[in-house]
Design a protein around this motif. Sequence first.
Motif, PDB file in Angstrom:
ATOM      1  N   ASP A 236       4.126   5.660   9.268  1.00  0.00           N
ATOM      2  CA  ASP A 236       4.620   4.301   9.006  1.00  0.00           C
ATOM      3  C   ASP A 236       6.101   4.218   9.346  1.00  0.00           C
ATOM      4  O   ASP A 236       6.877   5.138   9.048  1.00  0.00           O
ATOM      5  CB  ASP A 236       4.423   3.928   7.534  1.00  0.00           C
ATOM      6  CG  ASP A 236       2.972   3.613   7.210  1.00  0.00           C
ATOM      7  OD1 ASP A 236       2.247   3.184   8.121  1.00  0.00           O
ATOM      8  OD2 ASP A 236       2.565   3.805   6.042  1.00  0.00           O
TER       9      ASP A 236
ATOM     10  N   GLU B  33       2.273  -4.641   3.675  1.00  0.00           N
ATOM     11  CA  GLU B  33       1.339  -4.897   4.760  1.00  0.00           C
ATOM     12  C   GLU B  33       1.873  -6.006   5.663  1.00  0.00           C
ATOM     13  O   GLU B  33       2.488  -6.975   5.200  1.00  0.00           O
ATOM     14  CB  GLU B  33      -0.020  -5.336   4.202  1.00  0.00           C
ATOM     15  CG  GLU B  33      -0.788  -4.228   3.507  1.00  0.00           C
ATOM     16  CD  GLU B  33      -1.542  -3.347   4.489  1.00  0.00           C
ATOM     17  OE1 GLU B  33      -1.107  -3.238   5.646  1.00  0.00           O
ATOM     18  OE2 GLU B  33      -2.556  -2.773   4.082  1.00  0.00           O
TER      19      GLU B  33
ATOM     20  N   GLU C 103       8.039  11.049  -1.778  1.00  0.00           N
ATOM     21  CA  GLU C 103       7.172  10.363  -0.822  1.00  0.00           C
ATOM     22  C   GLU C 103       6.054   9.613  -1.530  1.00  0.00           C
ATOM     23  O   GLU C 103       5.624   8.550  -1.076  1.00  0.00           O
ATOM     24  CB  GLU C 103       6.580  11.370   0.164  1.00  0.00           C
ATOM     25  CG  GLU C 103       5.712  10.731   1.245  1.00  0.00           C
ATOM     26  CD  GLU C 103       5.186  11.738   2.251  1.00  0.00           C
ATOM     27  OE1 GLU C 103       4.111  11.483   2.843  1.00  0.00           O
ATOM     28  OE2 GLU C 103       5.846  12.787   2.436  1.00  0.00           O
ATOM     29  N   ASP C 104       5.599  10.162  -2.665  1.00  0.00           N
ATOM     30  CA  ASP C 104       4.513   9.514  -3.399  1.00  0.00           C
ATOM     31  C   ASP C 104       4.936   8.183  -4.008  1.00  0.00           C
ATOM     32  O   ASP C 104       4.079   7.370  -4.375  1.00  0.00           O
ATOM     33  CB  ASP C 104       4.006  10.447  -4.509  1.00  0.00           C
ATOM     34  CG  ASP C 104       3.311  11.684  -3.945  1.00  0.00           C
ATOM     35  OD1 ASP C 104       2.828  11.601  -2.795  1.00  0.00           O
ATOM     36  OD2 ASP C 104       3.272  12.716  -4.644  1.00  0.00           O
TER      37      ASP C 104
ATOM     38  N   SER D 271       9.532   0.637  -4.069  1.00  0.00           N
ATOM     39  CA  SER D 271       9.569   2.100  -4.091  1.00  0.00           C
ATOM     40  C   SER D 271      10.476   2.609  -5.209  1.00  0.00           C
ATOM     41  O   SER D 271      10.142   3.562  -5.923  1.00  0.00           O
ATOM     42  CB  SER D 271      10.045   2.631  -2.737  1.00  0.00           C
ATOM     43  OG  SER D 271       9.154   2.247  -1.704  1.00  0.00           O
TER      44      SER D 271
ATOM     45  N   ARG E 242       0.856  -1.178   0.000  1.00  0.00           N
ATOM     46  CA  ARG E 242       0.000   0.000   0.000  1.00  0.00           C
ATOM     47  C   ARG E 242       0.898   1.235   0.000  1.00  0.00           C
ATOM     48  O   ARG E 242       2.102   1.160   0.278  1.00  0.00           O
ATOM     49  CB  ARG E 242      -0.911   0.017   1.222  1.00  0.00           C
ATOM     50  CG  ARG E 242      -0.183   0.053   2.566  1.00  0.00           C
ATOM     51  CD  ARG E 242      -1.157   0.267   3.711  1.00  0.00           C
ATOM     52  NE  ARG E 242      -0.486   0.149   4.997  1.00  0.00           N
ATOM     53  CZ  ARG E 242       0.231   1.107   5.573  1.00  0.00           C
ATOM     54  NH1 ARG E 242       0.404   2.268   4.929  1.00  0.00           N
ATOM     55  NH2 ARG E 242       0.795   0.923   6.749  1.00  0.00           N
ATOM     56  N   SER E 243       0.278   2.377  -0.294  1.00  0.00           N
ATOM     57  CA  SER E 243       1.037   3.624  -0.313  1.00  0.00           C
ATOM     58  C   SER E 243       1.503   3.998   1.092  1.00  0.00           C
ATOM     59  O   SER E 243       0.813   3.721   2.082  1.00  0.00           O
ATOM     60  CB  SER E 243       0.171   4.755  -0.886  1.00  0.00           C
ATOM     61  OG  SER E 243      -0.212   4.460  -2.215  1.00  0.00           O
ATOM     62  N   TYR E 244       2.645   4.630   1.138  1.00  0.00           N
ATOM     63  CA  TYR E 244       3.204   5.086   2.421  1.00  0.00           C
ATOM     64  C   TYR E 244       2.282   6.135   3.037  1.00  0.00           C
ATOM     65  O   TYR E 244       1.745   7.002   2.345  1.00  0.00           O
ATOM     66  CB  TYR E 244       4.604   5.674   2.189  1.00  0.00           C
ATOM     67  CG  TYR E 244       5.202   6.318   3.416  1.00  0.00           C
ATOM     68  CD1 TYR E 244       5.852   5.555   4.367  1.00  0.00           C
ATOM     69  CD2 TYR E 244       5.116   7.704   3.606  1.00  0.00           C
ATOM     70  CE1 TYR E 244       6.410   6.148   5.500  1.00  0.00           C
ATOM     71  CE2 TYR E 244       5.671   8.307   4.730  1.00  0.00           C
ATOM     72  CZ  TYR E 244       6.313   7.520   5.673  1.00  0.00           C
ATOM     73  OH  TYR E 244       6.861   8.118   6.784  1.00  0.00           O
ATOM     74  N   GLN E 245       2.087   6.035   4.342  1.00  0.00           N
ATOM     75  CA  GLN E 245       1.297   7.018   5.081  1.00  0.00           C
ATOM     76  C   GLN E 245       2.141   7.564   6.219  1.00  0.00           C
ATOM     77  O   GLN E 245       3.000   6.856   6.773  1.00  0.00           O
ATOM     78  CB  GLN E 245       0.022   6.371   5.654  1.00  0.00           C
ATOM     79  CG  GLN E 245      -0.930   5.828   4.600  1.00  0.00           C
ATOM     80  CD  GLN E 245      -2.104   5.076   5.205  1.00  0.00           C
ATOM     81  OE1 GLN E 245      -2.195   4.923   6.419  1.00  0.00           O
ATOM     82  NE2 GLN E 245      -2.994   4.608   4.344  1.00  0.00           N
ATOM     83  N   PHE E 246       1.891   8.824   6.550  1.00  0.00           N
ATOM     84  CA  PHE E 246       2.661   9.438   7.619  1.00  0.00           C
ATOM     85  C   PHE E 246       2.510   8.617   8.906  1.00  0.00           C
ATOM     86  O   PHE E 246       1.402   8.268   9.306  1.00  0.00           O
ATOM     87  CB  PHE E 246       2.175  10.876   7.872  1.00  0.00           C
ATOM     88  CG  PHE E 246       2.907  11.567   8.985  1.00  0.00           C
ATOM     89  CD1 PHE E 246       4.184  12.066   8.784  1.00  0.00           C
ATOM     90  CD2 PHE E 246       2.329  11.697  10.241  1.00  0.00           C
ATOM     91  CE1 PHE E 246       4.864  12.697   9.814  1.00  0.00           C
ATOM     92  CE2 PHE E 246       3.003  12.319  11.277  1.00  0.00           C
ATOM     93  CZ  PHE E 246       4.278  12.824  11.065  1.00  0.00           C
TER      94      PHE E 246
END
Length: 375
Positions: A142, A176, A169-170, A152, A136-140
Amino acid sequence: MNTNKTFRKGFVFKTYEAPHKSPFDTLFEIFKELITHTSGDFEEAISWLRELDKEYELTTPDYTIEDFIEDLKRKGYLREEIDPDGNGTLAITAKTERAIRQQALDQIFGKIKRSGQGNHKSKSPGIGDEHTGDFRSYQFGDALDKVSMTESLKNAQINHGISDFTLSEDDLVVEETLHKSQMSTVLMIDISHSMILYGEDRITPAKKVAMALAELITTRYPKDTLDILVFGNDAWRIDIKDLPYLKVGPYHTNTVAGLQLAMDLLRRKRNTNKQIFMITDGKPSCLRLPDGQYYKNSMGLDTHIVNKCYMMAQQARKLHIPITTFMIARDEYLMQFVREFTYANQGKAFYTGIKGLGEMIFEDYETNRKKRIKG
Protein backbone atom coordinates in the motif's frame (compact mmCIF):
# COMPACT_ATOMS: atom_id res chain seq x y z
CA MET A 1 -31.63 41.83 42.07
CA ASN A 2 -32.20 38.82 39.85
CA THR A 3 -29.81 39.04 36.93
CA ASN A 4 -30.58 35.59 35.56
CA LYS A 5 -31.67 35.63 31.93
CA THR A 6 -33.74 33.00 30.25
CA PHE A 7 -32.45 31.81 26.88
CA ARG A 8 -34.82 29.94 24.64
CA LYS A 9 -33.98 27.82 21.64
CA GLY A 10 -36.31 26.83 18.87
CA PHE A 11 -37.44 27.47 15.33
CA VAL A 12 -38.93 30.68 14.03
CA PHE A 13 -41.23 30.33 11.02
CA LYS A 14 -41.69 33.24 8.68
CA THR A 15 -43.67 33.77 5.52
CA TYR A 16 -41.59 32.79 2.49
CA GLU A 17 -40.24 35.72 0.55
CA ALA A 18 -38.89 35.07 -2.91
CA PRO A 19 -35.40 36.41 -3.47
CA HIS A 20 -35.39 39.80 -5.10
CA LYS A 21 -34.67 39.84 -8.82
CA SER A 22 -33.82 42.87 -10.85
CA PRO A 23 -35.98 43.64 -13.92
CA PHE A 24 -33.08 42.52 -16.12
CA ASP A 25 -32.73 39.15 -14.37
CA THR A 26 -36.46 38.49 -14.64
CA LEU A 27 -36.57 39.27 -18.34
CA PHE A 28 -33.29 37.45 -19.02
CA GLU A 29 -34.64 34.15 -17.65
CA ILE A 30 -37.63 34.39 -20.00
CA PHE A 31 -35.44 35.52 -22.89
CA LYS A 32 -33.14 32.47 -22.55
CA GLU A 33 -36.16 30.20 -22.75
CA LEU A 34 -37.52 31.99 -25.80
CA ILE A 35 -34.19 32.05 -27.64
CA THR A 36 -34.01 28.28 -27.23
CA HIS A 37 -37.46 27.78 -28.73
CA THR A 38 -36.67 30.11 -31.64
CA SER A 39 -33.37 28.33 -32.37
CA GLY A 40 -31.32 31.45 -31.76
CA ASP A 41 -33.50 33.88 -33.73
CA PHE A 42 -33.17 37.08 -31.69
CA GLU A 43 -35.85 39.08 -33.50
CA GLU A 44 -38.45 36.33 -33.08
CA ALA A 45 -37.55 35.85 -29.41
CA ILE A 46 -37.90 39.59 -28.70
CA SER A 47 -41.21 39.64 -30.57
CA TRP A 48 -42.49 36.86 -28.28
CA LEU A 49 -41.14 38.72 -25.26
CA ARG A 50 -43.07 41.85 -26.26
CA GLU A 51 -46.27 39.81 -26.53
CA LEU A 52 -45.68 38.31 -23.09
CA ASP A 53 -45.02 41.79 -21.74
CA LYS A 54 -48.39 42.98 -23.03
CA GLU A 55 -50.18 40.12 -21.34
CA TYR A 56 -48.28 39.86 -18.06
CA GLU A 57 -46.81 43.39 -17.65
CA LEU A 58 -43.23 42.24 -17.26
CA THR A 59 -41.79 45.73 -17.68
CA THR A 60 -42.41 49.13 -16.13
CA PRO A 61 -42.15 52.68 -17.44
CA ASP A 62 -38.75 52.82 -15.72
CA TYR A 63 -37.47 49.65 -17.42
CA THR A 64 -38.74 48.80 -20.89
CA ILE A 65 -37.91 46.11 -23.45
CA GLU A 66 -35.63 48.64 -25.16
CA ASP A 67 -33.75 49.12 -21.88
CA PHE A 68 -33.44 45.34 -21.62
CA ILE A 69 -31.99 45.09 -25.15
CA GLU A 70 -29.45 47.81 -24.34
CA ASP A 71 -28.45 45.92 -21.19
CA LEU A 72 -28.02 42.74 -23.22
CA LYS A 73 -25.61 44.56 -25.51
CA ARG A 74 -23.81 46.28 -22.65
CA LYS A 75 -23.35 43.03 -20.73
CA GLY A 76 -22.00 41.19 -23.78
CA TYR A 77 -25.01 38.96 -24.49
CA LEU A 78 -25.70 40.52 -27.89
CA ARG A 79 -23.53 41.60 -30.80
CA GLU A 80 -24.35 43.63 -33.86
CA GLU A 81 -23.95 41.98 -37.26
CA ILE A 82 -24.38 43.01 -40.87
CA ASP A 83 -26.59 40.75 -42.97
CA PRO A 84 -25.93 40.04 -46.70
CA ASP A 85 -28.18 42.95 -47.65
CA GLY A 86 -26.09 45.37 -45.62
CA ASN A 87 -28.64 45.78 -42.86
CA GLY A 88 -27.65 45.75 -39.20
CA THR A 89 -28.97 42.87 -37.09
CA LEU A 90 -28.51 41.61 -33.55
CA ALA A 91 -27.34 38.10 -32.67
CA ILE A 92 -26.57 36.29 -29.43
CA THR A 93 -22.97 35.81 -28.33
CA ALA A 94 -21.00 32.88 -26.93
CA LYS A 95 -21.73 34.29 -23.47
CA THR A 96 -25.46 33.87 -24.11
CA GLU A 97 -24.96 30.36 -25.45
CA ARG A 98 -23.20 29.43 -22.21
CA ALA A 99 -25.98 31.02 -20.14
CA ILE A 100 -28.58 29.00 -22.07
CA ARG A 101 -26.69 25.77 -21.43
CA GLN A 102 -26.41 26.61 -17.74
CA GLN A 103 -30.14 27.30 -17.53
CA ALA A 104 -30.86 23.97 -19.24
CA LEU A 105 -28.60 22.25 -16.71
CA ASP A 106 -30.42 23.91 -13.80
CA GLN A 107 -33.85 23.05 -15.20
CA ILE A 108 -33.13 19.42 -16.06
CA PHE A 109 -30.48 18.39 -13.57
CA GLY A 110 -31.29 20.90 -10.86
CA LYS A 111 -31.58 18.24 -8.16
CA ILE A 112 -28.10 16.90 -8.77
CA LYS A 113 -25.90 17.05 -5.71
CA ARG A 114 -22.74 18.78 -6.89
CA SER A 115 -19.38 17.42 -5.88
CA GLY A 116 -15.93 18.92 -6.07
CA GLN A 117 -14.52 16.00 -8.00
CA GLY A 118 -14.43 16.05 -11.77
CA ASN A 119 -14.65 12.36 -12.54
CA HIS A 120 -16.82 9.32 -11.87
CA LYS A 121 -16.26 6.31 -9.70
CA SER A 122 -16.15 2.65 -10.60
CA LYS A 123 -17.64 0.04 -8.27
CA SER A 124 -14.29 -1.62 -7.49
CA PRO A 125 -12.24 -0.42 -4.50
CA GLY A 126 -8.50 -0.32 -4.97
CA ILE A 127 -5.68 2.08 -5.68
CA GLY A 128 -7.43 5.21 -6.76
CA ASP A 129 -7.92 8.81 -5.72
CA GLU A 130 -11.60 8.98 -4.75
CA HIS A 131 -11.93 8.53 -0.96
CA THR A 132 -14.79 6.35 0.30
CA GLY A 133 -14.56 6.98 4.08
CA ASP A 134 -14.02 3.26 4.73
CA PHE A 135 -10.83 1.93 6.32
CA ARG A 136 -8.95 -1.37 6.24
CA SER A 137 -5.74 -2.72 7.73
CA TYR A 138 -2.49 -1.79 6.05
CA GLN A 139 -1.15 -4.39 3.63
CA PHE A 140 2.32 -4.68 2.21
CA GLY A 141 2.50 -2.70 -1.00
CA ASP A 142 0.00 0.00 0.00
CA ALA A 143 1.22 3.49 -0.81
CA LEU A 144 2.28 5.43 2.28
CA ASP A 145 0.28 8.48 1.22
CA LYS A 146 -2.88 6.35 1.55
CA VAL A 147 -2.24 5.68 5.25
CA SER A 148 -4.71 7.52 7.48
CA MET A 149 -2.47 8.98 10.18
CA THR A 150 -5.37 10.06 12.39
CA GLU A 151 -6.91 6.59 12.52
CA SER A 152 -3.49 4.92 12.83
CA LEU A 153 -2.45 7.09 15.81
CA LYS A 154 -5.80 6.39 17.47
CA ASN A 155 -5.18 2.65 17.07
CA ALA A 156 -1.69 3.01 18.54
CA GLN A 157 -3.04 4.77 21.64
CA ILE A 158 -5.73 2.13 22.12
CA ASN A 159 -3.35 -0.81 21.58
CA HIS A 160 -0.28 0.45 23.48
CA GLY A 161 -1.46 3.22 25.78
CA ILE A 162 -0.30 6.82 26.01
CA SER A 163 2.47 6.30 28.59
CA ASP A 164 4.40 3.92 26.33
CA PHE A 165 3.42 5.21 22.91
CA THR A 166 4.42 2.95 20.04
CA LEU A 167 3.26 2.91 16.42
CA SER A 168 3.57 -0.49 14.77
CA GLU A 169 2.57 -1.86 11.39
CA ASP A 170 -0.44 -3.55 12.97
CA ASP A 171 -1.78 -0.13 13.98
CA LEU A 172 -1.73 1.27 10.46
CA VAL A 173 -4.96 1.60 8.53
CA VAL A 174 -5.54 2.67 4.95
CA GLU A 175 -8.54 4.55 3.65
CA GLU A 176 -10.25 2.76 0.80
CA THR A 177 -10.32 4.58 -2.52
CA LEU A 178 -12.15 4.02 -5.76
CA HIS A 179 -10.76 4.04 -9.24
CA LYS A 180 -11.97 6.96 -11.32
CA SER A 181 -13.15 6.07 -14.77
CA GLN A 182 -13.54 8.26 -17.81
CA MET A 183 -16.36 8.08 -20.31
CA SER A 184 -16.66 8.97 -23.98
CA THR A 185 -20.27 9.61 -24.98
CA VAL A 186 -21.90 10.29 -28.32
CA LEU A 187 -25.37 11.84 -28.20
CA MET A 188 -27.42 11.27 -31.37
CA ILE A 189 -30.39 13.57 -31.99
CA ASP A 190 -33.05 12.79 -34.58
CA ILE A 191 -33.82 15.92 -36.62
CA SER A 192 -36.24 14.34 -39.07
CA HIS A 193 -39.41 16.27 -39.85
CA SER A 194 -41.51 14.13 -37.52
CA MET A 195 -39.81 15.80 -34.54
CA ILE A 196 -42.21 18.73 -34.98
CA LEU A 197 -45.20 16.93 -36.43
CA TYR A 198 -48.52 16.12 -34.76
CA GLY A 199 -48.64 19.44 -32.92
CA GLU A 200 -45.82 18.55 -30.54
CA ASP A 201 -42.42 20.22 -30.37
CA ARG A 202 -40.01 17.39 -29.63
CA ILE A 203 -36.81 18.97 -30.87
CA THR A 204 -36.67 21.69 -28.20
CA PRO A 205 -36.68 19.25 -25.24
CA ALA A 206 -34.08 17.12 -27.03
CA LYS A 207 -31.99 20.22 -27.60
CA LYS A 208 -32.29 21.23 -23.96
CA VAL A 209 -31.17 17.80 -22.83
CA ALA A 210 -28.14 18.01 -25.10
CA MET A 211 -27.22 21.45 -23.74
CA ALA A 212 -27.66 20.31 -20.15
CA LEU A 213 -25.58 17.18 -20.71
CA ALA A 214 -22.88 19.21 -22.42
CA GLU A 215 -22.75 21.70 -19.55
CA LEU A 216 -22.76 18.91 -16.97
CA ILE A 217 -19.84 17.08 -18.56
CA THR A 218 -17.71 20.14 -19.27
CA THR A 219 -18.13 21.52 -15.74
CA ARG A 220 -18.47 18.45 -13.52
CA TYR A 221 -16.62 15.76 -15.49
CA PRO A 222 -14.07 17.62 -17.62
CA LYS A 223 -12.08 14.47 -18.34
CA ASP A 224 -15.07 12.88 -20.06
CA THR A 225 -15.77 13.56 -23.72
CA LEU A 226 -19.08 14.34 -25.39
CA ASP A 227 -19.71 14.43 -29.12
CA ILE A 228 -23.10 15.47 -30.45
CA LEU A 229 -24.38 14.48 -33.85
CA VAL A 230 -27.67 14.90 -35.64
CA PHE A 231 -29.20 12.57 -38.17
CA GLY A 232 -31.80 13.04 -40.87
CA ASN A 233 -31.14 11.85 -44.42
CA ASP A 234 -27.46 11.89 -43.42
CA ALA A 235 -25.60 12.37 -40.15
CA TRP A 236 -23.14 15.04 -39.15
CA ARG A 237 -21.40 16.24 -36.02
CA ILE A 238 -22.28 19.60 -34.48
CA ASP A 239 -20.39 21.67 -31.92
CA ILE A 240 -21.80 22.36 -28.48
CA LYS A 241 -22.02 26.04 -29.35
CA ASP A 242 -24.36 25.20 -32.25
CA LEU A 243 -27.02 23.57 -30.05
CA PRO A 244 -29.19 26.68 -29.48
CA TYR A 245 -29.55 27.04 -33.26
CA LEU A 246 -30.50 23.43 -33.96
CA LYS A 247 -33.60 22.93 -36.14
CA VAL A 248 -35.35 20.02 -37.75
CA GLY A 249 -35.30 19.66 -41.52
CA PRO A 250 -37.41 18.07 -44.26
CA TYR A 251 -35.58 14.82 -43.60
CA HIS A 252 -36.24 11.13 -43.35
CA THR A 253 -34.52 9.12 -40.59
CA ASN A 254 -31.16 7.58 -41.51
CA THR A 255 -30.41 5.81 -38.23
CA VAL A 256 -27.64 3.75 -39.84
CA ALA A 257 -25.70 6.88 -40.88
CA GLY A 258 -25.96 8.21 -37.33
CA LEU A 259 -24.67 4.97 -35.83
CA GLN A 260 -21.82 4.75 -38.33
CA LEU A 261 -20.67 8.28 -37.49
CA ALA A 262 -21.06 7.67 -33.74
CA MET A 263 -18.86 4.58 -33.85
CA ASP A 264 -16.29 6.35 -36.03
CA LEU A 265 -16.07 9.10 -33.41
CA LEU A 266 -15.75 6.64 -30.53
CA ARG A 267 -13.06 4.57 -32.24
CA ARG A 268 -10.77 7.60 -31.99
CA LYS A 269 -11.25 7.96 -28.23
CA ARG A 270 -8.71 6.53 -25.82
CA ASN A 271 -11.19 6.06 -23.00
CA THR A 272 -12.15 2.46 -22.34
CA ASN A 273 -15.73 3.35 -21.37
CA LYS A 274 -17.75 4.36 -24.41
CA GLN A 275 -21.48 4.70 -25.00
CA ILE A 276 -24.07 6.03 -27.42
CA PHE A 277 -27.28 7.82 -26.43
CA MET A 278 -29.87 8.06 -29.21
CA ILE A 279 -32.92 10.33 -28.98
CA THR A 280 -35.47 9.56 -31.68
CA ASP A 281 -39.21 9.59 -32.18
CA GLY A 282 -39.58 7.72 -35.43
CA LYS A 283 -38.72 4.66 -37.38
CA PRO A 284 -35.62 4.33 -39.59
CA SER A 285 -36.77 5.24 -43.08
CA CYS A 286 -33.68 6.08 -45.11
CA LEU A 287 -30.35 4.63 -46.26
CA ARG A 288 -27.56 6.08 -48.33
CA LEU A 289 -26.57 3.59 -51.03
CA PRO A 290 -22.97 3.04 -52.22
CA ASP A 291 -23.67 5.05 -55.39
CA GLY A 292 -24.71 8.06 -53.31
CA GLN A 293 -28.42 7.68 -53.94
CA TYR A 294 -30.91 7.58 -51.07
CA TYR A 295 -33.16 4.62 -50.48
CA LYS A 296 -36.27 5.88 -48.67
CA ASN A 297 -39.39 4.18 -47.43
CA SER A 298 -41.69 5.79 -44.89
CA MET A 299 -44.41 3.17 -45.22
CA GLY A 300 -44.00 0.93 -42.19
CA LEU A 301 -40.75 -0.75 -41.23
CA ASP A 302 -38.69 -1.55 -44.30
CA THR A 303 -36.92 -4.91 -43.85
CA HIS A 304 -33.81 -3.81 -45.74
CA ILE A 305 -33.38 -0.66 -43.60
CA VAL A 306 -34.24 -2.38 -40.34
CA ASN A 307 -31.76 -5.20 -40.92
CA LYS A 308 -29.01 -2.65 -41.52
CA CYS A 309 -29.87 -1.12 -38.14
CA TYR A 310 -29.60 -4.50 -36.44
CA MET A 311 -26.21 -5.05 -38.08
CA MET A 312 -24.98 -1.72 -36.73
CA ALA A 313 -26.24 -2.61 -33.25
CA GLN A 314 -24.34 -5.90 -33.36
CA GLN A 315 -21.21 -4.17 -34.61
CA ALA A 316 -21.36 -1.70 -31.71
CA ARG A 317 -21.76 -4.61 -29.31
CA LYS A 318 -18.55 -6.22 -30.66
CA LEU A 319 -16.78 -2.93 -30.03
CA HIS A 320 -18.13 -2.91 -26.44
CA ILE A 321 -20.20 0.21 -27.13
CA PRO A 322 -23.62 0.02 -25.45
CA ILE A 323 -26.43 1.96 -27.11
CA THR A 324 -29.21 3.48 -25.00
CA THR A 325 -32.25 4.47 -27.05
CA PHE A 326 -34.66 7.10 -25.76
CA MET A 327 -37.77 6.49 -27.85
CA ILE A 328 -40.15 9.46 -27.88
CA ALA A 329 -43.00 7.42 -29.33
CA ARG A 330 -45.54 4.86 -28.17
CA ASP A 331 -46.41 3.05 -31.41
CA GLU A 332 -46.29 -0.66 -30.65
CA TYR A 333 -44.64 -1.67 -33.93
CA LEU A 334 -41.92 0.95 -33.42
CA MET A 335 -41.39 -0.20 -29.85
CA GLN A 336 -40.97 -3.76 -31.13
CA PHE A 337 -38.25 -2.55 -33.50
CA VAL A 338 -36.45 -0.83 -30.62
CA ARG A 339 -36.71 -3.99 -28.50
CA GLU A 340 -35.06 -6.07 -31.21
CA PHE A 341 -32.47 -3.37 -31.86
CA THR A 342 -31.67 -3.25 -28.14
CA TYR A 343 -31.41 -7.03 -27.97
CA ALA A 344 -28.93 -7.03 -30.88
CA ASN A 345 -26.75 -4.53 -29.03
CA GLN A 346 -27.46 -5.79 -25.50
CA GLY A 347 -28.03 -2.16 -24.61
CA LYS A 348 -31.02 -0.41 -23.05
CA ALA A 349 -34.15 1.34 -24.20
CA PHE A 350 -36.51 3.84 -22.58
CA TYR A 351 -39.96 4.43 -24.03
CA THR A 352 -40.81 7.92 -22.95
CA GLY A 353 -42.47 11.16 -23.83
CA ILE A 354 -40.60 14.43 -23.78
CA LYS A 355 -41.34 14.93 -20.07
CA GLY A 356 -38.65 13.51 -17.81
CA LEU A 357 -36.27 12.82 -20.70
CA GLY A 358 -33.42 14.76 -19.11
CA GLU A 359 -33.65 13.03 -15.75
CA MET A 360 -33.57 9.61 -17.39
CA ILE A 361 -30.55 10.46 -19.52
CA PHE A 362 -28.66 11.76 -16.51
CA GLU A 363 -29.50 8.69 -14.43
CA ASP A 364 -28.36 6.37 -17.19
CA TYR A 365 -25.22 8.42 -17.77
CA GLU A 366 -24.30 8.17 -14.09
CA THR A 367 -25.05 4.43 -14.00
CA ASN A 368 -22.92 3.70 -17.04
CA ARG A 369 -20.12 5.86 -15.71
CA LYS A 370 -19.72 3.51 -12.74
CA LYS A 371 -18.97 0.57 -15.00
CA ARG A 372 -15.58 -0.46 -16.29
CA ILE A 373 -15.95 -1.97 -19.74
CA LYS A 374 -13.11 -4.20 -20.85
CA GLY A 375 -12.09 -3.30 -24.36
